[in-house]
Scaffold this active site. Structure first.
Site: not given
Ligand code: ADP
Ligand code: MG
Ligand code: MG
Length: 502
Positions: A130, A149, A151, A156, A328, A391, A395-396, A478
């Site tokens: 993603r 970023e 992924n 998800s 990253k 950063k 992740e997450g 989002r």
């Protein structure tokens, strides 16, 4: 983005009855259609579900930006499939961050262990990717997408995202026309994220072929204990089961209890589902929705478990090298102009330029390169730092340091470890407002939207690097309040949304 919409959309609801009616419809539709998460409260019987936070209206999103992000996804898939095959490149970047980052060091170690224990047996790798973007308005006021970023593990919300698009489409047919400030006809693109992600898994499953040991084959989802975002995963699972593919969920913490490696040269990954340990499946594909952060590895046996997956013949989604390609640090090195790493991984100038356009300024924080030295000045300057986010290789959600918090954080880290972080320019999309329904309460105000585009890619990691499957796979929008730094829905900051193209 009032310049795009004349400021009248999304409407601000002032009539309480209208609000109540719309909210009730969303509440019921969401539960009826699995746009839901498990609650944070105690639920010993495991029977409760609550609405996923969602916007009342799909947010306006520039059509050109949306189309550009979708069109470039297959190039991103190709780029990251190539990066994840370049062991030397990844190894050199791991060296740069590993000093201050045990987790990345351990992931790399795992790769070295596989090599020293007979090497990889499976030649295929599956990526369910993603790529995340925000809209950036440049000086001459044209709008363009800038990547937040990329992924490469546990990307998800593909399951909930398709449902959110359906919810907004349902509302536009039934509820919006009844409002006093009824919006004009909305342009709501279809979103097939659930079906397209499942298609990626299905392609890998079929590419694996039948078991040479005469076991039935399956897809294994590795998951976290107590996952609240379970329905998102279930949507994918059900899409696979409906095409007669056996799917099992296995907690990451129980890999060693329920799987073993066959004593054959191919090292098939065998899985025995708990109710019937006599029945053995061969895991054709192992899809990780866990294992992306240090908390999933509390003991050495968790690393042993990951090693078991990685050494086996299962098609890993992702492999550890593909996971590492999502650092990253990789994104930063690709975006650093004077070292032109991107051209090494792209197949044409046109592809290079299209990808390059989506990058924003990202700096290393090392002490040797000129970019690193400049970034160290920016990050420690009380005014300059306000334009940046720092950063780590995580992740997450919930791991970054924003603006004024950057110099304070750097003070806590030994200088020789600053290079484990990257410094990225903050993207500030044009102002927009919407209303969020979260935990039954409405929050109205300025919002920031982040578009994610999914991609599925299956490639041969050995030899030619041939790509067997490469598709764009739907999208996620989002949205978060504009005062919030983070936008993760699962981390509790953001909410689900969909696009109304303008
Ligand atoms: P993670 O892998 O933990 O999701 P991200 O890089 O996506 O890390 O950062 C988390 C969140 O921080 C993003 O969803 C976004 O809301 C915000 N963010 C990250 N980078 C930027 C940026 N350059 N500009 C604006 N917001 C950003
Ligand atoms: Mg991420
Ligand atoms: Mg993110």
């Amino acid at each position: 983005m009032s310049s795009l919409t004349g400021g009248s959309y999304p409407p601000t609801l002032i009539n309480d009855q209208e609000k109540e009616r719309l909210v009730q419809t969303i509440k019921d539709w969401s539960i009826a259609n699995g746009l839901a998460v498990r609650p944070a409260i105690e639920d010993p019987d495991g029977i409760l579900a609550i609405n996923a936070p969602v916007t009342l209206f799909p947010s306006p999103f520039p059509k050109t930006c949306f189309e550009e992000a979708k069109a470039i996804q297959t190039s991103y898939n190709e780029l990251y499939s190539r990066i994840s095959q370049d062991e030397e490149f990844l190894g050199s970047l791991v060296q740069e961050v590993a000093g201050g980052d045990d987790f990345i060091a351990n992931l790399w170690d795992l790769h070295l262990k596989v090599k020293s224990q007979g090497g990889y047996t499976q030649k295929l790798t599956l990526g369910l990717f993603r790529s995340d973007y925000m809209v950036h308005q440049d000086n001459n006021s044209s709008l363009q997408i800038k990547q937040v970023e990329f992924n490469t593990i546990a990307s998800s919300f593909g399951g909930l995202s398709a449902q959110t698009s359906l919810l907004h489409s349902h509302l536009s047919q039934t509820e919006y026309p009844l409002l006093h400030s009824s919006p004009p006809a909305l342009s709501l693109p279809q979103n097939q994220s659930t079906q397209r992600l499942a298609a990626g898994l299905r392609t890998a499953y079929h590419a694996y072929g039948p078991s040479s040991l005469n076991h039935p084959t399956c897809v294994l989802f590795l998951v976290q204990d107590g996952e609240r975002n379970i329905f998102d995963q279930r949507h994918l699972e059900y899409a696979l089961s409906s095409s007669s593919i056996p799917v099992f969920r296995l907690p990451f913490s129980q890999i060693l209890q329920h799987t073993r490696i066959a004593p054959t040269p191919d090292r098939q990954l065998l899985y025995s589902p708990p109710p019937n340990p006599c029945l053995t499946f061969e895991a054709a594909v192992t899809y990780l929705r866990a294992g992306y952060g240090p908390t999933d590895y509390p003991t050495p046996s968790a690393w042993q478990a990951r090693l078991q997956i990685e050494r086996s013949n299962t098609i890993a989604c992702p492999s550890v090298l593909t996971q590492l390609s999502g650092m990253k640090k990789v994104q930063q090195v690709l975006a650093t102009p004077d070292i032109s790493v991107l051209s090494k991984f792209t197949s044409s100038q046109q592809q290079h330029d299209a990808l390059w356009k989506t990058f924003t300024n990202i700096y290393p924080l090392d002490n040797t390169s000129s970019a690193g030295q400049l970034a160290r000045k920016l990050a420690t300057d009380p005014i300059e730092c306000l334009k940046y986010v720092m950063k780590p290789q995580r992740e997450g959600g919930g791991n970054n340091f924003y603006r004024g918090a950057i110099p304070k954080q750097l003070e806590k880290i030994p200088e020789e470890h600053w290079g484990s972080f990257i410094l990225m320019k903050i993207i500030t999309p044009p102002p927009l407002s919407n209303t969020i329904l979260r935990a039954g309460k409405l929050e109205h105000g300025g919002v920031i939207c982040e578009l994610g585009v999914y991609g599925t890619c299956l490639w041969d990691r050995k030899g030619s690097g041939e790509i067997l499957h490469n598709e764009e796979a739907g999208y996620l929008l989002r949205t978060k309040g504009d005062q919030s730094e983070e936008g993760g829905v699962a981390a509790g900051y953001g909410c689900m949304d969909s696009v109304a193209l303008v």
